[in-house]
Design a protein around this motif. Structure first.
Motif, PDB file in Angstrom:
ATOM      1  N   ARG A 184      37.852  -9.629  68.431  1.00 38.87           N
ATOM      2  CA  ARG A 184      37.341 -11.096  68.233  1.00 38.87           C
ATOM      3  C   ARG A 184      38.520 -12.023  68.816  1.00 38.87           C
ATOM      4  N   GLU A 185      39.711 -12.131  68.697  1.00 43.03           N
ATOM      5  CA  GLU A 185      40.430 -13.355  70.013  1.00 43.03           C
ATOM      6  C   GLU A 185      39.946 -13.562  70.807  1.00 43.03           C
ATOM      7  N   TYR A 186      40.024 -12.451  71.352  1.00 41.61           N
ATOM      8  CA  TYR A 186      39.951 -12.425  73.420  1.00 41.61           C
ATOM      9  C   TYR A 186      38.721 -12.206  73.753  1.00 41.61           C
ATOM     10  N   GLY A 187      37.564 -12.338  73.044  1.00 44.00           N
ATOM     11  CA  GLY A 187      36.671 -12.178  73.224  1.00 44.00           C
ATOM     12  C   GLY A 187      35.302 -11.315  74.011  1.00 44.00           C
ATOM     13  N   ILE A 188      36.516  -9.967  73.124  1.00 37.40           N
ATOM     14  CA  ILE A 188      35.420  -8.536  73.523  1.00 37.40           C
ATOM     15  C   ILE A 188      34.697  -8.129  73.084  1.00 37.40           C
ATOM     16  N   ALA A 189      33.404  -7.489  73.258  1.00 37.00           N
ATOM     17  CA  ALA A 189      32.903  -6.413  71.780  1.00 37.00           C
ATOM     18  C   ALA A 189      32.952  -5.012  71.551  1.00 37.00           C
ATOM     19  N   ILE A 190      33.389  -4.835  70.781  1.00 40.46           N
ATOM     20  CA  ILE A 190      33.392  -3.388  70.234  1.00 40.46           C
ATOM     21  C   ILE A 190      32.343  -3.132  70.104  1.00 40.46           C
ATOM     22  N   VAL A 191      31.752  -1.951  70.947  1.00 39.74           N
ATOM     23  CA  VAL A 191      30.448  -0.942  71.404  1.00 39.74           C
ATOM     24  C   VAL A 191      30.400  -0.284  70.444  1.00 39.74           C
ATOM     25  N   GLY A 192      31.212   0.095  70.357  1.00 38.70           N
ATOM     26  CA  GLY A 192      30.987   1.565  68.751  1.00 38.70           C
ATOM     27  C   GLY A 192      32.660   2.333  68.774  1.00 38.70           C
ATOM     28  N   VAL A 193      33.227   2.901  67.850  1.00 41.19           N
ATOM     29  CA  VAL A 193      34.236   3.903  67.881  1.00 41.19           C
ATOM     30  C   VAL A 193      34.667   5.109  66.925  1.00 41.19           C
ATOM     31  N   ALA A 194      34.639   5.815  67.939  1.00 45.64           N
ATOM     32  CA  ALA A 194      34.180   7.802  67.959  1.00 45.64           C
ATOM     33  C   ALA A 194      35.030   7.680  66.351  1.00 45.64           C
ATOM     34  N   VAL A 195      35.882   7.452  65.355  1.00 45.29           N
ATOM     35  CA  VAL A 195      36.336   7.783  64.193  1.00 45.29           C
ATOM     36  C   VAL A 195      35.989   6.548  63.341  1.00 45.29           C
ATOM     37  N   GLN A 196      35.425   7.582  61.921  1.00 44.85           N
ATOM     38  CA  GLN A 196      34.947   5.839  61.219  1.00 44.85           C
ATOM     39  C   GLN A 196      36.158   5.624  60.527  1.00 44.85           C
ATOM     40  N   ALA A 197      37.181   6.458  60.658  1.00 46.45           N
ATOM     41  CA  ALA A 197      38.658   7.280  59.734  1.00 46.45           C
ATOM     42  C   ALA A 197      39.505   7.833  60.069  1.00 46.45           C
ATOM     43  N   PRO A 198      40.387   8.047  61.294  1.00 42.64           N
ATOM     44  CA  PRO A 198      41.236   8.494  61.208  1.00 42.64           C
ATOM     45  C   PRO A 198      41.802   9.922  60.447  1.00 42.64           C
ATOM     46  N   GLY A 199      41.536  10.828  61.360  1.00 42.70           N
ATOM     47  CA  GLY A 199      41.332  12.369  59.928  1.00 42.70           C
ATOM     48  C   GLY A 199      40.120  12.729  59.440  1.00 42.70           C
ATOM     49  N   GLN A 200      38.606  11.659  59.745  1.00 41.02           N
ATOM     50  CA  GLN A 200      37.765  12.569  59.171  1.00 41.02           C
ATOM     51  C   GLN A 200      36.882  12.214  61.228  1.00 41.02           C
ATOM     52  N   ASP A 201      36.071  13.642  60.955  1.00 36.30           N
ATOM     53  CA  ASP A 201      35.302  14.209  62.147  1.00 36.30           C
ATOM     54  C   ASP A 201      33.932  13.450  62.080  1.00 36.30           C
ATOM     55  N   PRO A 202      33.627  12.516  63.213  1.00 40.64           N
ATOM     56  CA  PRO A 202      32.595  12.210  63.020  1.00 40.64           C
ATOM     57  C   PRO A 202      30.831  13.754  63.387  1.00 40.64           C
ATOM     58  N   SER A 203      29.550  13.022  62.193  1.00 42.61           N
ATOM     59  CA  SER A 203      29.371  13.817  62.941  1.00 42.61           C
ATOM     60  C   SER A 203      28.187  14.239  63.749  1.00 42.61           C
ATOM     61  N   ALA A 204      27.303  14.897  64.097  1.00 48.52           N
ATOM     62  CA  ALA A 204      26.449  15.290  65.198  1.00 48.52           C
ATOM     63  C   ALA A 204      25.721  13.967  65.731  1.00 48.52           C
ATOM     64  N   ALA A 205      25.062  13.465  64.744  1.00 45.45           N
ATOM     65  CA  ALA A 205      23.852  11.698  64.786  1.00 45.45           C
ATOM     66  C   ALA A 205      25.055  11.171  64.873  1.00 45.45           C
ATOM     67  N   GLU A 206      26.421  10.858  64.428  1.00 47.86           N
ATOM     68  CA  GLU A 206      27.245   9.977  64.250  1.00 47.86           C
ATOM     69  C   GLU A 206      27.251   9.667  65.824  1.00 47.86           C
ATOM     70  N   ILE A 207      27.511  10.936  67.127  1.00 48.26           N
ATOM     71  CA  ILE A 207      27.855  10.851  68.041  1.00 48.26           C
ATOM     72  C   ILE A 207      26.921  10.496  68.870  1.00 48.26           C
ATOM     73  N   ALA A 208      25.878  11.049  68.537  1.00 46.02           N
ATOM     74  CA  ALA A 208      24.591  11.129  69.092  1.00 46.02           C
ATOM     75  C   ALA A 208      24.914   9.332  69.293  1.00 46.02           C
ATOM     76  N   SER A 209      24.688   8.691  68.475  1.00 48.14           N
ATOM     77  CA  SER A 209      24.115   7.403  68.134  1.00 48.14           C
ATOM     78  C   SER A 209      24.991   6.463  68.993  1.00 48.14           C
ATOM     79  N   LEU A 210      26.519   6.940  69.681  1.00 48.25           N
ATOM     80  CA  LEU A 210      27.085   6.480  69.717  1.00 48.25           C
ATOM     81  C   LEU A 210      26.781   6.333  71.067  1.00 48.25           C
ATOM     82  N   ILE A 211      26.733   7.379  71.614  1.00 47.63           N
ATOM     83  CA  ILE A 211      26.744   8.180  72.870  1.00 47.63           C
ATOM     84  C   ILE A 211      25.228   7.244  73.491  1.00 47.63           C
ATOM     85  N   ASP A 212      24.670   6.748  71.900  1.00 49.52           N
ATOM     86  CA  ASP A 212      23.172   6.477  72.840  1.00 49.52           C
ATOM     87  C   ASP A 212      23.975   4.082  73.116  1.00 49.52           C
ATOM     88  N   ALA A 213      24.432   3.990  72.183  1.00 44.78           N
ATOM     89  CA  ALA A 213      24.997   2.396  72.228  1.00 44.78           C
ATOM     90  C   ALA A 213      26.050   2.795  73.594  1.00 44.78           C
TER      91      ALA A 213
END
Ligand code: ZN
Length: 296
Positions: free
Chosen positions: A203-232
């Motif tokens: 936010r401070e330095y003007g970069i967009a975050i398109v996605g994050v691989a895991v919602q929280a460390p220690g939690q693996d994303p679901s197949a659907a979350e991975i698929a939507s991140l790939i699309d993004a």
């Protein structure tokens, strides 16, 4: 009663050796949660502080579990420094286990003046990674300085002088980050990270975050979350996916192979690393250089 317990614990600690990172002898005993905060405290405190980080270099602060040595370190501390906002709440349990409820605790990220918090991974929470915005890191330094002055009033003037020099360096660092990011074409100023550590920096330095691989460390994303991140990633034509030293790269490698983006595996955020990433200032410089190299 409590002071006797602390004495016994302190004696036991000498027998067991130091926790996580080696403190220098003498000085005000300060225990903090991460190597990044430990460095900030050392920059202000110098030889007058004896700082221990409970989470070791390259450890994961989000999923850390304190061990008996950590309890001993907390029991012998004169000042405890944590981030708050859910990053390192386990320290509060460790403080209870160490019977150290009377020791001053500083929460660097909570209640800071003029800060606009961003949402965290759960509803009603805030993202805790404020220090990756250098302007916010300066607020951490202010709070560290005030705490050291309170805990060790005899060296207050010295702490203030050190802090003033540190703030000046951080001002220069902030300017360097802006100048480097400016060399990335605006259309390419976007990224995907492994965990959500960079929103304040972005936010401070003007970069967009398109996605994050895991919602929280220690939690693996679901197949659907991975698929939507790939699309993004594909839709935004993200050039690079950044992973961090403390996390496995398997998932990030999968994202890269399915999107054609480059993996940059050595970003630092919650932890310092090996040389040259041995200070907070070096961490910001390193990350910025990695981003610029991958995105330009
Ligand atoms: Zn984190």
């Amino acid at each position: 009663m409590r002071s006797l317990g602390v004495l016994v614990l302190a004696a036991a600690m000498t027998a067991c050796g130091p926790a996580a990172s080696e403190p220098s002898a003498g000085g005000l005993k300060v225990v903090t949660t991460t190597t990044v905060f430990a460095d900030m405290i050392r920059q202000v405190g110098g030889d007058y502080v004896d700082v221990t980080s409970l989470v070791p270099k390259n450890g994961d602060v989000h999923t850390f579990e304190a061990k008996p040595n950590d309890v001993l370190a907390v029991a012998s501390a004169k000042l405890l420094v944590m981030n708050g906002l859910g990053l390192d709440d386990w320290l509060e349990r460790t403080i209870r286990n160490a019977s150290a409820e009377g020791t001053p605790v500083v929460k660097l990220a909570e209640g800071l003046p003029g800060v606009q918090l961003l949402p965290g991974d759960e509803p009603g929470t805030q993202n805790p990674h404020l220090w990756l915005d250098v302007k916010y890191a300066q607020l951490y330094v202010d709070r560290i300085t005030a705490a050291l002055k309170r805990a060790d009033a005899g060296h207050a003037t010295w702490y203030e002088t050190q802090a003033a020099a540190y703030r000046t360096r951080l001002d220069a660092l902030d300017g360097e980050v802006r100048a480097k990011i400016a060399t990335i074409p605006p259309v390419d100023r976007k990224l995907v990270t492994f965990h959500d550590a960079l929103p304040y920096y972005a936010r401070e330095y003007g970069i967009a975050i398109v996605g994050v691989a895991v919602q929280a460390p220690g939690q693996d994303p679901s197949a659907a979350e991975i698929a939507s991140l790939i699309d993004a990633i594909k839709a935004a034509h993200v050039k690079a996916i950044f992973s961090e030293s403390q996390f496995p790269t398997r998932l990030v490698d999968q994202l890269a192979s399915e999107t054609g983006a480059t993996v940059v595996a050595g970003l630092y955020d919650d932890s310092l690393g090996d040389a040259p990433v041995t200070t907070y200032e070096a961490l910001i410089t390193w990350d910025t250089d990695q981003l610029v190299k991958a995105l330009r």
